[in-house]
Scaffold this active site. Structure first.
Site, PDB file in Angstrom:
ATOM      1  N   ASN A  24      10.053 -12.479  13.318  1.00  0.00           N
ATOM      2  CA  ASN A  24       8.646 -12.529  12.836  1.00  0.00           C
ATOM      3  C   ASN A  24       7.942 -14.017  13.233  1.00  0.00           C
ATOM      4  OD1 ASN A  24       6.087 -12.252  12.051  1.00  0.00           O
ATOM      5  ND2 ASN A  24       6.389 -11.792  10.063  1.00  0.00           N
ATOM      6  N   GLU A  69      11.673  -8.045   1.481  1.00  0.00           N
ATOM      7  CA  GLU A  69      11.347  -9.189   1.192  1.00  0.00           C
ATOM      8  C   GLU A  69      10.810  -9.678   0.119  1.00  0.00           C
ATOM      9  OE1 GLU A  69      10.827 -10.726   5.777  1.00  0.00           O
ATOM     10  OE2 GLU A  69       8.834 -10.349   4.840  1.00  0.00           O
ATOM     11  N   GLU A  85       2.538 -11.160   3.312  1.00  0.00           N
ATOM     12  CA  GLU A  85       1.425 -12.279   3.869  1.00  0.00           C
ATOM     13  C   GLU A  85      -0.153 -11.215   4.096  1.00  0.00           C
ATOM     14  OE1 GLU A  85       3.499 -14.518   6.593  1.00  0.00           O
ATOM     15  OE2 GLU A  85       4.838 -15.144   4.942  1.00  0.00           O
ATOM     16  N   GLY A  90       9.976 -18.195   2.912  1.00  0.00           N
ATOM     17  CA  GLY A  90       9.445 -19.872   3.410  1.00  0.00           C
ATOM     18  C   GLY A  90       9.746 -20.725   2.352  1.00  0.00           C
ATOM     19  N   LYS A 106       5.136 -14.967  12.894  1.00  0.00           N
ATOM     20  CA  LYS A 106       3.971 -15.119  12.220  1.00  0.00           C
ATOM     21  C   LYS A 106       2.743 -15.854  13.138  1.00  0.00           C
ATOM     22  CE  LYS A 106       6.651 -14.976   8.021  1.00  0.00           C
ATOM     23  NZ  LYS A 106       6.823 -15.526   6.696  1.00  0.00           N
ATOM     24  N   SER A 152      14.032 -16.516   3.853  1.00  0.00           N
ATOM     25  CA  SER A 152      14.783 -17.562   4.240  1.00  0.00           C
ATOM     26  C   SER A 152      15.989 -17.458   4.776  1.00  0.00           C
ATOM     27  CB  SER A 152      14.765 -18.649   2.704  1.00  0.00           C
ATOM     28  OG  SER A 152      13.611 -18.998   2.314  1.00  0.00           O
ATOM     29  N   HIS A 165       3.595  -6.711   5.671  1.00  0.00           N
ATOM     30  CA  HIS A 165       4.111  -7.908   5.099  1.00  0.00           C
ATOM     31  C   HIS A 165       3.519  -8.512   3.928  1.00  0.00           C
ATOM     32  CE1 HIS A 165       5.670 -12.192   5.334  1.00  0.00           C
ATOM     33  NE2 HIS A 165       6.612 -11.713   6.280  1.00  0.00           N
TER      34      HIS A 165
HETATM   35  O1  LIG Z   1       8.706 -12.064   8.168  1.00  0.00           O
HETATM   36  C1  LIG Z   1       9.591 -12.824   7.704  1.00  0.00           C
HETATM   37  C2  LIG Z   1       9.751 -13.393   6.344  1.00  0.00           C
HETATM   38  O2  LIG Z   1       8.437 -13.317   5.607  1.00  0.00           O
HETATM   39  C3  LIG Z   1      10.659 -14.391   5.799  1.00  0.00           C
HETATM   40  O3  LIG Z   1      10.226 -15.551   6.442  1.00  0.00           O
HETATM   41  P1  LIG Z   1      11.112 -16.879   6.297  1.00  0.00           P
HETATM   42  O4  LIG Z   1      12.372 -16.469   6.960  1.00  0.00           O
HETATM   43  O5  LIG Z   1      10.397 -18.202   6.680  1.00  0.00           O
HETATM   44  O6  LIG Z   1      11.470 -17.187   4.835  1.00  0.00           O
END
Ligand SMILES: O=C[C@H](O)COP(=O)(O)O
Length: 249
Positions: free
Chosen positions: A10, A167, A97, A173, A12, A213, A95
């Site tokens: 993803n 998640e 977010e 993150g 983002k 992460s 998600h």
């Molecule tokens: O969509 C992916 C997740 O929100 C994980 O993000 P991350 O790997 O940067 O923690």
């Protein structure tokens, strides 16, 4: 029935068209022998360029959201027709977010998931608890409720074809990956929740990813867990070599 692992990146709100195309061109030869399904989820503006750039490779493309209506006065939204026209075959939905910053609700996630599925786009339905809920000890019930709400109205045979991404928000993150056992506990509970409502075949077929992460160093331990079928990767998906190392766990 063995489930094919699925690793999705993803992106983002990262990568221009040029950067996204360059990333998948670097990635394609690195993941060509992957045993997992490989998906990249660029931002909306890069979907056309990236779907074109991955042609002839084993990389599938996902969107980061889709609306439930076919067309109309929904400023800022994207329809399923707009995605399928490009060859987009997955879509991240719900998600954290989207839920935390843009007011996405369980009901909206459910409507988006139905629209995507009917259009032939596989939803990647996200769920996961905040640190507060984790510390209160109510996270299993919370995640089960998110999943029940997102899947409302789906037939059991269709649930078997969906992808769920667990998640924990506190691990996104932050560099704080959930332990392998923490990931397994919730993924197993999601499968149990699906089995209770939709039966054994749906629970056996649905693919459940862990996200938060995930790094090249942690993917193998996660994938050893019986109820973890893959990963939804954020930060580490922005570098071709890191994402390839995760895909080729
Ligand atoms: O969509 C992916 C997740 O929100 C994980 O993000 P991350 O790997 O940067 O923690």
């Amino acid at each position: 029935m063995a489930r094919t692992p699925i690793i999705a990146g993803n992106w983002k709100m990262n990568n221009t068209v040029a950067a996204g195309v360059a990333l998948v061109k670097e990635l394609a030869p690195l993941v060509k022998d992957a045993k997992a399904t490989v998906v990249v989820c660029p931002t909306a503006t890069a979907l056309a360029g990236v779907t074109e750039a991955v042609k002839g490779s084993n990389i599938a493309v996902g969107a980061q959201n889709v609306h439930w209506e076919k067309s109309g006065a929904y400023t800022g939204e994207i329809s399923t027709d707009m995605l399928t026209e490009l060859g987009v075959s997955y879509c991240v939905l719900g998600h954290s977010e989207r839920r935390d910053y843009f007011g996405e609700t369980n009901e909206g996630v459910n409507k988006r998931a139905h629209a995507a599925y009917v259009a032939g786009i596989t939803p990647i339905i996200c769920c996961g608890e905040s640190l507060e809920i984790r510390e209160a000890g109510t996270y299993l019930a919370y995640v089960a409720y998110q999943i029940e709400a997102a899947l409302a109205g789906f037939a059991a045979a269709d649930v078997a074809k969906l992808v769920i991404a667990y998640e924990p928000i506190w691990a996104i993150g932050t560099g704080k990956t959930a332990t392998f056992d923490q990931a397994e506990e919730v993924c197993a509970h999601i499968r149990k929740t699906i089995e209770a409502k939709y039966g054994a075949a749906a629970a056996e077929g649905v693919r459940i990813q862990y996200g938060g992460s995930v790094k090249p160093a942690t993917i193998a331990g996660l994938m050893e867990k019986p109820n973890v079928d893959g990963a939804l990767v954020g930060g580490a998906a922005l570098k071709a070599k890191d994402f390839a190392a995760i895909v080729n766990f």
